[in-house]
Scaffold this active site. Structure first.
Site, PDB file in Angstrom:
ATOM      1  N   GLU A 166      30.693  32.572  47.479  1.00  6.80           N
ATOM      2  CA  GLU A 166      30.935  33.137  46.156  1.00  6.80           C
ATOM      3  C   GLU A 166      32.154  34.053  46.176  1.00  6.80           C
ATOM      4  O   GLU A 166      32.442  34.711  47.177  1.00  6.80           O
ATOM      5  CB  GLU A 166      29.690  33.898  45.670  1.00  6.80           C
ATOM      6  CG  GLU A 166      28.511  32.967  45.440  1.00  6.80           C
ATOM      7  CD  GLU A 166      27.244  33.673  44.980  1.00  6.80           C
ATOM      8  OE1 GLU A 166      26.407  33.002  44.371  1.00  6.80           O
ATOM      9  OE2 GLU A 166      27.097  34.884  45.231  1.00  6.80           O
ATOM     10  N   CYS A 205      28.600  44.505  44.232  1.00  5.21           N
ATOM     11  CA  CYS A 205      28.668  44.753  45.672  1.00  5.21           C
ATOM     12  C   CYS A 205      27.291  44.619  46.318  1.00  5.21           C
ATOM     13  O   CYS A 205      26.324  45.230  45.872  1.00  5.21           O
ATOM     14  CB  CYS A 205      29.223  46.156  45.900  1.00  5.21           C
ATOM     15  SG  CYS A 205      29.418  46.595  47.628  1.00  5.21           S
TER      16      CYS A 205
END
Length: 347
Positions: free
Chosen positions: A94, A339
Site C-alpha cells: 500500500e 501511520c
C-alpha cells in the site's frame, strides 16, 4: 526448461548500452530504452515507438518489465488517497497520497510486510514476504504523482519512506529507487524533499552517512527509556540506545542534516515524567526536531492514545530546552491509511 527473464529495469544505463553492443546494435539504443523505462514510464516494449520492431522483439525475448498495477484506490473524507498496489507476482503493498494546502506527499512502501516487530503497528503483524525492487518503489511514486496532478492539479512535492517495511533493511533497492527519483532521467525531484524513516537500524544509519546521501532522516523512536523501547519494539534489543545515539551523532557529523524523531505517546506506557526527561536528554545529543504523532489504534486495543495533558507535558519540556516539537495529526484514518495502519488484508 524455460529460462526466467530478467526485469530490464534492474539494469543500469551502462549495462543496457553494453547489452546492445554485445548484440551487434548501437550503444545509443540503450539510452533510448532507458528513457522509455524511467522518464516515460513504459510498461511494455511495444510502447517504445522510436525503437525498431526488431529491437523490440529482441527485448521481449530477453527481458520483462515488472510494473505495478493500482488494484484499488480509496479516497478519505480529508482528501487522502490510499492505493493497494499489486506487484507482478500477485503480492500487494500500500502507498498513500497525503495532500495539504501547500504540498502533496507520497508515503511509499519498501517491503511486502515488514522485517520488524513493533507491537503497535499493523504492518509489523504481517510476515515479511520480500523486499521491493527499485522499479516497484519508483512506480509507487509515479502513480501518486499522476493522482496528485489529477485530483489536486499539482505535481508531487515530497516523498516519505514511511509505508510498509523497514527501508534500511532493503537499503540497496531503496537507494537505487531514490537515485532514479532524483535523476534528471527520472522524476528530477530534489533529495531534500525525500525523507527515509527507520526504526533505528544503527549500522545502516552509519552506512548512509558514509554514502553521503542527500535525503533527510527520520527515526521512529517512541521511547528513550531502554526498557520501554525494547518492550514496544522488541527488535531494538539488537540496536540499544547508546549505539543508536552514536550512529545519529555520526550521521550529523558527516551530513550536517538535522534528524526528525517520530514519537507516539501512549496511555500507561510512556506518558510519565521519566519518559519525558529521557527524551529531552536524548534529543540534546544531536540537532533534531520531534514530531509527536497522533496514534491510530489497531484491533486489539492494547495501545491507547495518551491524554492531551500528557502530550502537552512533552511539548513544554522539549520547547523549554530549545527543541522544536510539533503534534502531527493523522490523515486518512477512515480508510486505514494513517501511520501504523497499513496492513492489506490480501497479503
Amino acid at each position: 526448461m524455460q529460462i526466467e527473464k530478467k526485469d530490464i529495469r534492474a539494469l543500469s544505463k551502462d549495462q543496457l548500452r553494453d547489452f546492445f553492443v554485445i548484440n551487434k546494435d548501437k550503444a545509443f539504443r540503450g539510452n533510448q530504452v532507458y528513457e522509455w523505462l524511467w522518464s516515460k514510464g513504459a510498461h511494455s516494449f511495444e510502447d517504445m515507438t522510436n525503437v525498431s520492431k526488431g529491437t523490440r522483439q529482441m527485448l521481449v525475448e530477453n527481458f520483462v518489465i515488472n510494473h505495478i498495477k493500482v488494484d484499488t484506490m480509496q479516497r478519505s473524507s480529508d482528501g487522502t488517497v490510499k492505493n493497494a498496489v499489486r506487484l507482478h507476482d500477485g503480492l500487494i503493498v500500500e502507498s498513500v497520497l497525503i495532500p495539504t494546502e501547500t504540498r502533496t506527499t507520497a508515503c511509499v512502501s519498501s517491503q511486502v510486510g515488514c522485517s520488524l516487530d513493533c507491537n503497535f503497528c499493523a504492518t509489523a503483524r504481517l510476515k515479511r514476504m520480500r523486499n521491493l525492487e527499485p522499479g516497484e518503489i519508483y512506480d509507487q511514486v509515479l502513480a501518486i504523482d499522476r493522482e496528485s496532478k489529477l485530483y489536486f492539479n499539482r505535481p508531487l512535492s515530497n516523498i516519505v519512506f514511511m509505508g510498509m517495511g523497514e527501508p534500511l533493511m532493503n537499503y540497496n533497492n531503496v537507494i537505487k529507487a531514490i537515485d532514479m527519483i532524483t535523476s534528471s532521467e527520472g522524476l528530477g525531484m530534489s533529495p531534500k524533499r525525500i525523507t527515509v524513516s527507520t526504526s533505528g537500524v544503527s549500522k545502516m544509519i552509519k552506512k548512509m552517512a558514509d554514502d553521503e546521501v542527500k535525503f533527510k532522516l527520520a527515526v521512529s523512536l517512541h521511547s528513550a527509556v531502554e526498557e520501554i523501547r525494547n518492550k514496544i519494539m522488541p527488535f531494538t534489543k539488537s540496536f540499544p540506545l547508546p549505539e543508536l545515539r552514536e550512529a545519529l551523532q555520526y550521521w550529523y557529523h558527516k551530513t550536517k542534516s538535522k534528524i526528525t524523531y517520530e514519537y507516539v505517546v501512549w496511555k500507561g506506557i510512556n506518558d510519565n515524567k521519566e519518559s519525558v526527561d529521557a527524551l529531552v536528554k536524548f534529543c540534546k545529543h544531536v540537532p533534531c526536531k520531534v514530531n509527536l504523532i497522533e496514534y491510530n489504534p489497531i484491533d486489539d486495543g492494547e495501545f491507547q492514545q495518551a491524554s492531551p495533558e500528557s502530550i502537552n507535558a512533552y511539548i513544554k519540556a522539549l520547547e523549554a530546552n530549545g527543541i522544536i516539537a510539533k503534534v502531527r495529526h493523522s490523515r486518512g484514518k477512515d480508510i486505514d491509511a494513517a501511520c501504523g495502519q497499513l496492513a492489506n488484508k490480501e497479503i
